[in-house]
Design a protein around this motif. Structure first.
Motif, PDB file in Angstrom:
ATOM      1  N   UNK A 155       0.814  -1.222   0.000  1.00 31.96           N
ATOM      2  CA  UNK A 155       0.000   0.000   0.000  1.00 31.96           C
ATOM      3  C   UNK A 155       0.846   1.270   0.000  1.00 31.96           C
ATOM      4  N   UNK A 156       1.846   1.402   0.888  1.00 27.11           N
ATOM      5  CA  UNK A 156       2.675   2.622   0.834  1.00 27.11           C
ATOM      6  C   UNK A 156       3.421   2.743  -0.495  1.00 27.11           C
ATOM      7  N   UNK A 157       3.801   1.618  -1.089  1.00 24.62           N
ATOM      8  CA  UNK A 157       4.487   1.642  -2.386  1.00 24.62           C
ATOM      9  C   UNK A 157       3.554   2.196  -3.461  1.00 24.62           C
ATOM     10  N   UNK A 158       2.289   1.791  -3.457  1.00 19.71           N
ATOM     11  CA  UNK A 158       1.317   2.292  -4.433  1.00 19.71           C
ATOM     12  C   UNK A 158       1.217   3.808  -4.334  1.00 19.71           C
ATOM     13  N   UNK A 159       1.112   4.313  -3.121  1.00 18.91           N
ATOM     14  CA  UNK A 159       0.997   5.765  -2.909  1.00 18.91           C
ATOM     15  C   UNK A 159       2.269   6.473  -3.357  1.00 18.91           C
ATOM     16  N   UNK A 160       3.446   5.934  -3.011  1.00 20.13           N
ATOM     17  CA  UNK A 160       4.713   6.556  -3.443  1.00 20.13           C
ATOM     18  C   UNK A 160       4.810   6.605  -4.964  1.00 20.13           C
ATOM     19  N   UNK A 161       4.394   5.529  -5.631  1.00 17.69           N
ATOM     20  CA  UNK A 161       4.434   5.498  -7.096  1.00 17.69           C
ATOM     21  C   UNK A 161       3.479   6.529  -7.694  1.00 17.69           C
ATOM     22  N   UNK A 162       2.296   6.671  -7.111  1.00 15.61           N
ATOM     23  CA  UNK A 162       1.343   7.671  -7.603  1.00 15.61           C
ATOM     24  C   UNK A 162       1.944   9.072  -7.503  1.00 15.61           C
ATOM     25  N   UNK A 163       2.582   9.378  -6.373  1.00 17.41           N
ATOM     26  CA  UNK A 163       3.217  10.691  -6.217  1.00 17.41           C
ATOM     27  C   UNK A 163       4.383  10.867  -7.195  1.00 17.41           C
ATOM     28  N   UNK A 164       5.125   9.803  -7.454  1.00 14.75           N
ATOM     29  CA  UNK A 164       6.249   9.890  -8.400  1.00 14.75           C
ATOM     30  C   UNK A 164       5.741  10.224  -9.799  1.00 14.75           C
ATOM     31  N   UNK A 165       4.624   9.646 -10.181  1.00 15.42           N
ATOM     32  CA  UNK A 165       4.046   9.945 -11.498  1.00 15.42           C
ATOM     33  C   UNK A 165       3.556  11.389 -11.534  1.00 15.42           C
ATOM     34  N   UNK A 166       2.947  11.840 -10.445  1.00 11.73           N
ATOM     35  CA  UNK A 166       2.495  13.241 -10.394  1.00 11.73           C
ATOM     36  C   UNK A 166       3.683  14.182 -10.600  1.00 11.73           C
TER      37      UNK A 166
ATOM     38  N   UNK B 138      -5.843   4.337 -17.202  1.00 11.70           N
ATOM     39  CA  UNK B 138      -4.469   4.090 -17.620  1.00 11.70           C
ATOM     40  C   UNK B 138      -3.490   4.444 -16.517  1.00 11.70           C
ATOM     41  N   UNK B 139      -3.782   5.506 -15.777  1.00 10.90           N
ATOM     42  CA  UNK B 139      -2.949   5.910 -14.636  1.00 10.90           C
ATOM     43  C   UNK B 139      -2.955   4.834 -13.553  1.00 10.90           C
ATOM     44  N   UNK B 140      -4.155   4.389 -13.135  1.00  6.45           N
ATOM     45  CA  UNK B 140      -4.217   3.393 -12.060  1.00  6.45           C
ATOM     46  C   UNK B 140      -3.632   2.058 -12.522  1.00  6.45           C
ATOM     47  N   UNK B 141      -3.833   1.725 -13.790  1.00  4.69           N
ATOM     48  CA  UNK B 141      -3.257   0.485 -14.337  1.00  4.69           C
ATOM     49  C   UNK B 141      -1.737   0.528 -14.236  1.00  4.69           C
ATOM     50  N   UNK B 142      -1.128   1.663 -14.584  1.00  2.92           N
ATOM     51  CA  UNK B 142       0.330   1.792 -14.552  1.00  2.92           C
ATOM     52  C   UNK B 142       0.853   1.739 -13.113  1.00  2.92           C
ATOM     53  N   UNK B 143       0.207   2.454 -12.199  1.00  2.00           N
ATOM     54  CA  UNK B 143       0.628   2.446 -10.794  1.00  2.00           C
ATOM     55  C   UNK B 143       0.585   1.023 -10.244  1.00  2.00           C
ATOM     56  N   UNK B 144      -0.525   0.327 -10.460  1.00  2.00           N
ATOM     57  CA  UNK B 144      -0.657  -1.036  -9.935  1.00  2.00           C
ATOM     58  C   UNK B 144       0.321  -1.994 -10.610  1.00  2.00           C
ATOM     59  N   UNK B 145       0.578  -1.841 -11.894  1.00  2.00           N
ATOM     60  CA  UNK B 145       1.541  -2.712 -12.591  1.00  2.00           C
ATOM     61  C   UNK B 145       2.940  -2.532 -12.006  1.00  2.00           C
ATOM     62  N   UNK B 146       3.321  -1.290 -11.717  1.00  2.00           N
ATOM     63  CA  UNK B 146       4.636  -1.054 -11.117  1.00  2.00           C
ATOM     64  C   UNK B 146       4.688  -1.599  -9.693  1.00  2.00           C
ATOM     65  N   UNK B 147       3.622  -1.424  -8.938  1.00  2.00           N
ATOM     66  CA  UNK B 147       3.611  -1.878  -7.548  1.00  2.00           C
ATOM     67  C   UNK B 147       3.620  -3.404  -7.441  1.00  2.00           C
ATOM     68  N   UNK B 148       2.846  -4.071  -8.271  1.00  2.00           N
ATOM     69  CA  UNK B 148       2.724  -5.524  -8.199  1.00  2.00           C
ATOM     70  C   UNK B 148       3.731  -6.261  -9.072  1.00  2.00           C
ATOM     71  N   UNK B 149       4.417  -5.540  -9.965  1.00  2.00           N
ATOM     72  CA  UNK B 149       5.399  -6.178 -10.823  1.00  2.00           C
ATOM     73  C   UNK B 149       4.798  -6.862 -12.035  1.00  2.00           C
ATOM     74  N   UNK B 150       3.498  -6.739 -12.212  1.00  2.00           N
ATOM     75  CA  UNK B 150       2.810  -7.297 -13.369  1.00  2.00           C
ATOM     76  C   UNK B 150       1.515  -6.515 -13.594  1.00  2.00           C
ATOM     77  N   UNK B 151       0.962  -6.604 -14.767  1.00  2.00           N
ATOM     78  CA  UNK B 151      -0.236  -5.835 -15.138  1.00  2.00           C
ATOM     79  C   UNK B 151      -1.494  -6.475 -14.540  1.00  2.00           C
ATOM     80  N   UNK B 152      -1.720  -6.271 -13.238  1.00  2.00           N
ATOM     81  CA  UNK B 152      -2.839  -6.925 -12.547  1.00  2.00           C
ATOM     82  C   UNK B 152      -4.212  -6.393 -12.976  1.00  2.00           C
ATOM     83  N   UNK B 153      -4.296  -5.136 -13.398  1.00  2.00           N
ATOM     84  CA  UNK B 153      -5.589  -4.600 -13.824  1.00  2.00           C
ATOM     85  C   UNK B 153      -5.865  -4.904 -15.291  1.00  2.00           C
ATOM     86  N   UNK B 154      -4.824  -5.058 -16.082  1.00  2.00           N
ATOM     87  CA  UNK B 154      -4.981  -5.408 -17.485  1.00  2.00           C
ATOM     88  C   UNK B 154      -5.582  -4.282 -18.307  1.00  2.00           C
TER      89      UNK B 154
END
Length: 178
Positions: free
Chosen positions: A31-42, A87-103
């Motif tokens: 969870x903290x990784x997801x938030x950090x990645x979202x801020x990095x994209x911002x 597309x934003x949430x898909x990219x954040x989750x793919x980076x956090x989980x290491x795979x395209x979980x949302x597709x």
């Protein structure tokens, strides 16, 4: 003998630490990784592009004008490299989980891959807008929940990925978790 005892304590400690961290639920550290990645994209200043982020692999891509109903004319998506909300949430989750979980797909497709959060949402959950009732799923927006009533999202044509209040949109559909 003292060396053997110290080595045994070190090995035992290492095994206990491994066992303890291996038993921590994935969501606790993710969870903290997801938030950090979202801020990095911002911080990158990624722009909104209708249909952006839905190429074969997650991440910024040129968008599409198919289905575009935005106010900026002519449609800039086909010439703009960026992300739409899903597309934003898909990219954040793919980076956090290491795979395209949302597709691939849109917000309706993504919400179907998640489970609804019935209790308090956690930072890193996704917040959807539209209608989700039984088999009826008609969502139109998604963001990454940051906590404190805020979300990171790709809001609309002409904007960059940014932080907004969840209350900015009136048709809240719920929080969802992978």
């Amino acid at each position: 003998m003292e060396r053997r005892h110290a080595a045994l304590i070190a090995v035992t400690t290492a095994v206990l630490l491994l066992a303890a961290t291996a038993s921590v639920p994935v969501s606790t550290w993710l969870r903290p990784r997801i938030v950090r990645l979202a801020y990095a994209i911002e911080q990158r200043g990624v722009v909104y592009s209708w249909g952006g982020g839905h190429a074969e692999r997650p991440g910024p891509s040129k968008g599409t004008c198919v289905g575009y109903r935005g106010s900026v004319r002519p449609c800039p998506a086909a010439r703009t490299r960026g992300l739409d909300c899903s597309g934003f949430t898909r990219w954040v989750y793919a980076m956090a989980y290491g795979t395209d979980v949302l597709g691939p797909g849109n917000t309706d497709d993504h919400v179907r891959r998640l489970r609804r959060v019935r209790t308090a949402p956690l930072p890193g959950d996704l917040v959807f807008f539209g209608t989700v009732a039984g088999r009826t799923v008609r969502t139109h927006h998604v963001g990454v929940y940051l906590g404190g009533g805020r979300m990171m999202n790709a809001p609309e044509t002409g904007a960059r990925v940014r932080v907004d209040r969840v209350s900015r949109l009136k048709d809240f559909a719920g929080y969802y978790r992978y």
